[in-house]
Every structure is written in C-alpha cells, then in structure tokens.
Scaffold this motif. Structure first.
Motif, short mmCIF file in Angstrom:
data_model
loop_
_atom_site.label_atom_id
_atom_site.label_comp_id
_atom_site.label_asym_id
_atom_site.label_seq_id
_atom_site.Cartn_x
_atom_site.Cartn_y
_atom_site.Cartn_z
N GLN A 233 26.42 -30.37 -36.91
CA GLN A 233 26.45 -31.40 -35.87
C GLN A 233 25.06 -31.99 -35.65
N ARG A 234 24.05 -31.14 -35.69
CA ARG A 234 22.67 -31.61 -35.53
C ARG A 234 22.25 -32.47 -36.72
N LEU A 235 22.66 -32.09 -37.93
CA LEU A 235 22.30 -32.84 -39.13
C LEU A 235 22.96 -34.22 -39.17
N LYS A 236 24.13 -34.35 -38.54
CA LYS A 236 24.78 -35.67 -38.50
C LYS A 236 23.92 -36.68 -37.75
N LYS A 237 23.02 -36.20 -36.90
CA LYS A 237 22.10 -37.08 -36.17
C LYS A 237 20.86 -37.41 -36.98
N GLY A 238 20.61 -36.63 -38.03
CA GLY A 238 19.44 -36.87 -38.88
C GLY A 238 18.87 -35.56 -39.40
N PRO A 239 17.90 -35.64 -40.29
CA PRO A 239 17.29 -34.44 -40.88
C PRO A 239 16.68 -33.52 -39.83
N ILE A 240 16.63 -32.24 -40.15
CA ILE A 240 16.02 -31.24 -39.28
C ILE A 240 14.70 -30.80 -39.90
N LEU A 241 13.66 -30.83 -39.11
CA LEU A 241 12.35 -30.35 -39.53
C LEU A 241 12.20 -28.90 -39.09
N TRP A 242 11.10 -28.27 -39.46
CA TRP A 242 10.90 -26.85 -39.19
C TRP A 242 11.05 -26.49 -37.73
N ARG A 243 10.45 -27.26 -36.84
CA ARG A 243 10.51 -26.94 -35.41
C ARG A 243 11.95 -26.91 -34.90
N GLY A 244 12.74 -27.89 -35.28
CA GLY A 244 14.14 -27.94 -34.86
C GLY A 244 14.93 -26.76 -35.39
N LEU A 245 14.67 -26.38 -36.63
CA LEU A 245 15.36 -25.23 -37.20
C LEU A 245 14.92 -23.95 -36.51
N SER A 246 13.64 -23.83 -36.18
CA SER A 246 13.14 -22.63 -35.50
C SER A 246 13.85 -22.39 -34.18
N ILE A 247 14.10 -23.46 -33.46
CA ILE A 247 14.81 -23.34 -32.18
C ILE A 247 16.24 -22.82 -32.41
N LEU A 248 16.93 -23.38 -33.41
CA LEU A 248 18.29 -22.93 -33.72
C LEU A 248 18.30 -21.50 -34.24
N LYS A 249 17.30 -21.14 -35.07
CA LYS A 249 17.22 -19.78 -35.62
C LYS A 249 17.09 -18.76 -34.49
N THR A 250 16.26 -19.06 -33.52
CA THR A 250 16.04 -18.15 -32.41
C THR A 250 17.30 -18.02 -31.55
N LYS A 251 17.94 -19.14 -31.31
CA LYS A 251 19.16 -19.15 -30.49
C LYS A 251 20.26 -18.30 -31.13
N HIS A 252 20.40 -18.38 -32.45
CA HIS A 252 21.50 -17.69 -33.14
C HIS A 252 21.08 -16.39 -33.82
N ILE A 253 19.81 -16.07 -33.80
CA ILE A 253 19.27 -14.87 -34.44
C ILE A 253 19.74 -14.79 -35.90
N ILE A 254 19.35 -15.78 -36.67
CA ILE A 254 19.72 -15.80 -38.08
C ILE A 254 18.46 -15.76 -38.94
N GLY A 255 18.65 -15.46 -40.21
CA GLY A 255 17.52 -15.36 -41.12
C GLY A 255 17.65 -16.31 -42.29
N TYR A 256 16.74 -16.15 -43.25
CA TYR A 256 16.71 -17.05 -44.40
C TYR A 256 18.00 -16.98 -45.21
N ARG A 257 18.58 -15.79 -45.37
CA ARG A 257 19.81 -15.67 -46.16
C ARG A 257 20.92 -16.54 -45.57
N ASP A 258 21.01 -16.57 -44.22
CA ASP A 258 22.02 -17.42 -43.58
C ASP A 258 21.78 -18.89 -43.92
N ILE A 259 20.54 -19.32 -43.78
CA ILE A 259 20.20 -20.72 -44.04
C ILE A 259 20.45 -21.06 -45.50
N ALA A 260 19.97 -20.20 -46.41
CA ALA A 260 20.14 -20.45 -47.84
C ALA A 260 21.62 -20.50 -48.21
N SER A 261 22.42 -19.62 -47.65
CA SER A 261 23.85 -19.61 -47.93
C SER A 261 24.53 -20.88 -47.46
#
Length: 157
Positions: free
Chosen positions: A109-137
């Motif tokens: 849903q966030r990507l439909k608004k445009g690309p995500i940079l590191w800061r935006g991803l960091s906020i989502l990573k913290t909120k959902h407690i996910i790691g690189y494997r989740d993102i890569a998958s």
C-alpha cells in the motif's frame, strides 16, 4: 564463496564435470547485456545444474533478479537445475520463506504511493519487527525493484 563451492564440486564423487563461467545468457537491464553464470556442473547420472554465487544481501537486488529470471528461464529450457546461493542461504529459501503478510500488505500500500527510501522502510521494520529475510522474500516473490545505492524499494511500472 565461489572457491568453497568449487572445492566441494572438485571433491564430490558424483560430479563428473564442472566449468567456471560456462556460457552467456542475454538479458535486458536498461540496455541489452550478457550475463555469465558462475559455475555449470554435470553429475554422474547426466543431470546438469548452474550455480550462481551472490552475497545474501545482493541476491534480490533489481539487477540480480533480472539475471536470475533469465537464468531460470534458460535452465528450464535446457533441463538444468539452478542454485543461487551465498554458500549458506539460497534464492529458493527467499522465495519459499513465510513472512509477515500484514507487513507485505502495508508495504505494498505504501509503495503504491511511490518508492520507499531507507528511512521509510526503517519505520515499517520497527513497527512490524521484521528482518532482511522478510524484505528479501517479499521483494523476490513480488518481483519489486530493490536497489542499495541509493537504497530504494519500488513497484515495477
């Protein structure tokens, strides 16, 4: 990493032949290019396979996904197996990994608004407690754009 895999192939009783940088596979990434996989080997039963060695954090980069998709198609057409690995993790693990679907949907849903940079991803990573494997998958399964320099995740247009 490649040397370790070559040592395993060299010492295997089941491997009858291997070749380094065995052939070219054409692909398109902003222009027509050629991709040369790392290793091709043949087992004693006649089966062949291609190994591409990539660091874990590079496997799902946009350029490498383009190469992987073309390699996969080439291997399917020629009846070869395929392994993309860093020696410990494989692309198959990223593709089959069960990740947080709620995170995937929020990211989409966030990507439909445009690309995500590191800061935006960091906020989502913290909120959902996910790691690189989740993102890569998620990136690999959805064939999204992922670049490291500068960092960006985006939908394909």
């Amino acid at each position: 990493m490649e040397r370790e895999i070559l040592t395993i192939l060299e010492n295997s009783q089941k491997v009858v032949f291997f070749n380094v940088q065995p052939f070219k596979i054409p692909y398109y990434y902003f222009k027509q290019r050629n991709y040369i996989p790392d290793i091709f080997f043949v087992l004693e039963d006649g089966r062949g396979a291609v190994i591409e060695v990539k660091p874990r954090f590079h496997m799902v980069l946009e350029l490498n996904l383009q190469k992987y998709n073309n390699l996969k198609r080439y291997c399917e057409e020629n009846g070869y197996g395929i392994l993309v690995t860093d020696g410990g993790t494989s692309m198959k693990e990223f593709i089959t990994y069960e990740y947080n679907k709620v995170f995937e949907e929020e990211l989409f849903q966030r990507l439909k608004k445009g690309p995500i940079l590191w800061r935006g991803l960091s906020i989502l990573k913290t909120k959902h407690i996910i790691g690189y494997r989740d993102i890569a998958s998620i990136v690999a399964k959805n064939n999204w754009i992922y670049r490291q320099d500068p960092f960006v995740i985006a939908l394909r247009s």
